[in-house]
Write an enzyme that holds these catalytic residues in place. Structure first.
Site, PDB file in Angstrom:
ATOM      1  CD  GLU A  56     -14.234  -4.052   0.327  1.00  0.00           C
ATOM      2  OE1 GLU A  56     -13.796  -4.970   1.028  1.00  0.00           O
ATOM      3  OE2 GLU A  56     -14.029  -3.963  -0.898  1.00  0.00           O
TER       4      GLU A  56
ATOM      5  CD  GLU B  57      -9.743  -1.182  -4.567  1.00  0.00           C
ATOM      6  OE1 GLU B  57     -10.580  -0.302  -4.822  1.00  0.00           O
ATOM      7  OE2 GLU B  57     -10.059  -2.305  -4.139  1.00  0.00           O
TER       8      GLU B  57
HETATM    9  C1  BGC Z   1     -10.452  -4.828  -0.604  1.00  0.00           C
HETATM   10  C2  BGC Z   1      -9.021  -5.127  -0.412  1.00  0.00           C
HETATM   11  C3  BGC Z   1      -8.764  -6.550  -0.187  1.00  0.00           C
HETATM   12  C4  BGC Z   1      -9.344  -7.295  -1.343  1.00  0.00           C
HETATM   13  C5  BGC Z   1      -9.189  -8.761  -1.252  1.00  0.00           C
HETATM   14  C6  BGC Z   1     -10.971  -5.643  -1.738  1.00  0.00           C
HETATM   15  O1  BGC Z   1     -12.312  -5.462  -1.957  1.00  0.00           O
HETATM   16  O2  BGC Z   1     -10.693  -3.478  -0.751  1.00  0.00           O
HETATM   17  O3  BGC Z   1      -8.133  -4.182  -0.216  1.00  0.00           O
HETATM   18  O4  BGC Z   1      -7.497  -6.915   0.143  1.00  0.00           O
HETATM   19  O5  BGC Z   1     -10.685  -6.980  -1.584  1.00  0.00           O
HETATM   20  O6  BGC Z   1      -8.592  -9.161  -2.314  1.00  0.00           O
END
Ligand code: BGC
Length: 918
Positions: free
Chosen positions: A469, A775
């Site tokens: 992203e 993540e």
């Molecule tokens: C992102 C995040 C973000 C989240 C929202 C994800 O796709 O990578 O780090 O905070 O979406 O909940």
């Protein structure tokens, strides 16, 4: 006697091109003895002709950071030189500091003489396009005294003068909310100009402006056309001035860069290189004319954050052949950056390099875990290079960045060898400020991973990940800000980002999911519905507040005040609404108390909630969860953050002297907290859902009546124990988890979670060979399968506990003007040490336990004071240096506490030693 050194203006040393009208000045003091303080200071500023411009005279007080310039208006393009001296406690003056300077950028639109220019050909917005090359020649008539280039672009630019690269920044002009804030860079180009004929060249790349951005990999978000704005201001020795500007006299063409996209990668055909294209004497006869564009100057700003530069180099550690038979280069470290390579082969040979973070469970190269099915284009991260042939060729991309450790190499002439590849890390050049190490190598690796996820995600904006992203997710930034601000000097970096946050904030105060908010420029109904989440939007308040704590800079609070207030008002407006599921419930209408507290319960709108607790994944379950949160909202989380931000806002209002706001928001915060307790907390302090995060959040954000805190902690402890001493928190509560335990008297359990190494835990990733923070708690599962991004700093927020509690460097008063040193040994560690470069100078806290003796080394910078807590100490046994602590120079207020001794110290270095009682 004091020495004044390390002069800084708006955080930077000798900044070239700022637009602060009242720049703040900071300096550091050093002294040969303990307890050094400043009792007065004097600042002198000269203009560039050497005339006195402004001075303070002798000003009483200990202020040595963020002292505002208060002289006559500063002028565009002018350099100001300044120096400082300081008086110590005995009123003895220091010598004058060495001079420092700052130079103003262009302060008004009218200072721009250049026109915006763009290539004169039509482009197909849907296709990837070759990078435009632009050039112009000009004459320098005489000897040059100084020359400055002011440059920006739509898209990215690379600038060269007479064949030489201008400056060492990359990916300029950076990423901001372009239509409100477009940064220009200022370069000193005096040494690159020659008398006679000169040539200037610029290459433009799609970048964030019209290349793929965010989760959707949308393109052309800010516009479809690349453009350049440039002016060089030349001052000759004899005082004459001249300007070289972007104008219709420039010529344009395309060259070897056939495609460049930040996410997708770059295609380069070396056979199309144009040697000498940016030097005089080059024949640009077949180049085309440029078009002058009318894009104005109103959005132009000087950068406040640090520039992006190439940083560490990682020579490949190995080249392996995977079970599939593919060649894969391994850097040994997951980074964000690009790959430099050397290759030799026949002309026309094309090599393809694909960048990824991991090998899959069979040991093959993959990007699959980074794809979000159904959303946006496939992440490619691919560089294709076609050789010109005839010798060794080396290549580094221009306008692309990859999150990667492994590179799949295809089409390589012969067998690829490690010496041919070097990873180049790229991130914002923030001065490193914090270190941490201890006796447990696994924790040191965790620390390393935190640092590298920071380096991988601080590229002009704080991103969630450098792969999928690459967006400035507000929640992630809020979560990591405190940890990141220990590791590196983040104030200028975040300050720039906060200005974009304010610029992208909606009229009703709603804060977008990520900043810069690319969704502002395209129509996406789903995304619009998912924005304004609690815990994410609260970054508008939490980030400035955190920066204020770490850097003592009230300017950041002032600057952001309206944005914070607007966010809290947005929360307030939506809290007044009632969730439909309540309204249809008859019980609600009979419950007066419930209706009375309803305006303080935020149970409408979409929220991400705790996000990614162990076991949560993407895929269908995730979408179902999103739908549920959209329909029923997440009142428990949303109300908590509403209370928290409102309380912080009240405190900030008070600090800024806005007493009426302080009172109003203070009362509101108390009402929300009371409503929260009534609505969500049972008589035995039970909270639904009965999960770790519910208790961590309520305790950390101070939402429980005093008499329920103990019981809530007991619930939390039991949940952790029931999970076999494993954490159960997601994004939002993880930063608080260990703090809540150690403050609640369960240091032992906090350490037990820290050193836990089975899933889910921080060290599980370490046992799996992680070199960055993942993540998800399950980034690499037991069986080696991959899940989500492997470079997401959020869970790395545990760093703050290492620095503040394990090593024990804590803020006593904003900006570390007052320091608390309060280490808390445990977890079987025999030593731990942290260092931090504060605005005032270095702070150190390092302890070791050997043969039952604890030795604590402490450094406190001049002009600050500290309270030091010596854990497990008995007063009569503590020595500082060779002396009983009571007799030590610079140590005062020695007090025996329960199982600790507390002392006050001024600046200096101290070594305390004593028999340690656990
Ligand atoms: C992102 C995040 C973000 C989240 C929202 C994800 O796709 O990578 O780090 O905070 O979406 O909940």
């Amino acid at each position: 006697m004091l020495t004044v050194q390390d002069l800084r203006c708006e955080y930077h040393r000798d900044p070239l091109g700022i637009d602060a009208r009242q720049p703040r000045l900071s300096w550091r003091l050093s002294a040969g003895r303990r307890g050094a303080v400043q009792s007065a200071y004097q600042i002198q500023v000269e203009d560039q002709e050497g005339n006195e411009h402004w001075g303070t005279g002798k000003v009483a007080g200990d202020r040595s950071v963020h002292v505002p310039y208060e002289g006559p208006p500063l002028r565009s393009g002018q350099r100001y030189t300044w120096r400082v001296r300081a008086w110590d406690a005995e009123d003895a003056p220091s010598a004058w500091s060495a001079p420092a300077w700052w130079e103003m950028g262009l302060l008004a639109p009218a200072d721009w003489r250049a026109s915006w220019i763009e290539p004169g050909w039509e482009v197909d917005p849907k296709a990837f396009k070759p990078c435009p090359y632009l050039r112009r020649t000009f004459r320098i008539e005489d000897q040059v005294r100084s020359a400055r280039a002011y440059v920006t672009s739509h898209g990215l630019y690379e600038l060269s003068l007479n064949g030489q690269c201008v400056g060492d920044q990359v990916l300029t002009p950076g990423f901001t909310s372009y239509h409100d804030r477009l940064q220009y860079q200022v370069y000193d180009v005096g040494d690159l100009l020659v008398e006679g004929e000169n040539a200037i060249g610029a290459i433009l790349g799609d970048g964030w402006y019209r290349g793929s951005v965010d989760v959707a990999s949308r393109r052309n978000v800010y516009g479809e056309h690349l453009a350049l704005l440039l002016q060089i201001h030349v001052r000759y020795q004899d005082g004459r001035e001249a300007w070289v500007t972007s104008d219709e006299g420039w010529r344009a063409t395309t060259g070897p860069i056939l495609k460049s996209d930040l996410k997708d990668g770059e295609i380069y055909d070396a056979r199309r290189e144009m040697p000498g294209w940016d030097s005089p004497g080059f024949d640009d006869g077949d180049w085309r004319a440029v078009r002058v564009g009318d894009y104005g100057y109103d959005n132009l700003v000087a950068p406040v954050g640090p520039p992006v530069r190439k940083q560490e180099r990682f020579p490949a550690t190995r080249v392996l052949q995977t079970p599939k038979g593919e060649w894969v280069v391994d850097l040994g470290q997951n980074i964000a950056g690009w790959l430099r390579f050397e290759v030799q082969g026949l002309t026309g040979t094309t090599v393809t390099l694909t960048h990824g973070e991991a090998l899959d469970k069979d040991g093959n190269f993959t990007l699959d875990h980074l794809q979000l099915v159904g959303i946006g284009a496939r992440l490619a991260q691919q560089v294709r290079y076609t050789l010109k042939g005839g010798g060794v060729e080396s290549y580094e991309p221009h306008f692309t960045v990859h999150g990667y450790r492994y590179v799949k190499v295809e089409g390589w002439p012969g067998e690829p060898a490690p010496e041919q590849f070097t990873g180049v890390a790229i991130y914002s050049d923030m001065p490193p400020t914090g270190t941490f190490e201890c006796s447990d190598e696994r924790i040191n690796q965790l620390q390393h991973n935190i640092v590298w996820s920071m380096k991988g995600n601080f590229l002009d904006v704080p991103t969630d990940c450098p792969t999928r992203e690459r967006s400035g997710w507000t929640g992630d930034a809020q979560i990591f800000c405190r940890t990141g601000s220990f590791l590196m000097e983040t104030a200028p970096f975040f300050r720039a980002w906060l200005r974009d946050l304010a610029a992208d904030q909606h009229a009703d105060g709603c804060v977008p999911n990520w900043v810069p908010d690319t969704t502002r420029y395209y129509d996406d109904k789903v995304m619009a519905m998912l924005t304004g989440s609690a815990g994410w939007g609260d970054a508008a308040v939490i980030v400035p507040w955190t920066l204020y704590q770490c850097y003592g800079d009230p300017g950041i609070l002032e600057e952001q005040y309206e944005s914070m207030r607007a966010w809290v008002e947005y929360e307030r407006a939506h809290a007044r609404d009632v969730n439909w599921s309540k309204v249809i419930h008859p019980a609600y209408w009979f419950d007066r108390a419930r209706q009375a507290r309803q305006p303080y319960i935020w149970d409408t709108r979409y929220h991400w909630g705790e996000w990614l607790e162990p076991g949560d994944g993407y895929g269908l379950g995730q979408f179902a969860g999103m739908l549920k949160r959209r329909i029923f909202s997440v009142p428990l989380v949303a109300t908590a953050y509403y209370a928290y931000s409102t309380r912080l806002l009240a405190e900030i209002a008070h600090l800024l002297g806005k007493e009426e706001d302080a009172r109003e928001y203070g009362e509101l915060a108390a009402a929300i907290a009371a409503a929260y307790a009534d609505e969500f907390v049972g008589p035995d302090a039970r909270i639904e859902p009965h999960k770790q995060a519910s208790y961590v959040r309520a305790l950390a954000l101070d939402l429980l009546p005093q008499d329920q805190r103990r019981a809530a902690l007991v619930h939390l402890v039991r949940l952790i124990e029931e999970a076999g001493v494993h954490l159960g928190t997601g994004f939002l509560s993880t930063p608080f988890l260990l703090h809540v335990l150690s403050e609640g008297g369960r240091l032992d359990l906090a350490y037990a979670l820290l050193v836990q190494d089975t899933i889910p835990s921080w060290l599980y990733a370490v046992t799996k060979g992680a070199t960055t923070i993942w993540e998800s708690w399950e980034g690499v599962k037991e069986d080696g399968s991959l899940f989500g991004s492997l470079n997401h700093y959020s869970y790395g927020a545990v760093g703050s506990w290492l620095y503040q509690v394990v090593a024990g460097i804590e803020i006593g008063a904003p900006g570390y003007e007052e320091i608390r040193i309060q280490p808390r040994p445990g977890g079987g560690l025999t030593y731990a040490r942290a260092t931090y470069e504060s605005m005032h100078g270095p702070i150190v806290s390092g302890w070791e336990i050997e043969d039952g003796t604890l030795r604590l080394s402490v450094t406190i910078p001049p002009n600050t004071r500290a309270t030091v807590r010596l854990p497990g100490a008995a007063l009569s046994e503590v020595e500082e240096g060779e002396l009983p602590v009571k007799d030590a120079d610079g140590v005062s207020a020695v007090t025996q506490l329960e199982n600790a001794v507390q002392v006050r110290v001024g600046s200096g270095q101290y070594v305390f030693g004593y028999p340690y009682r656990e």
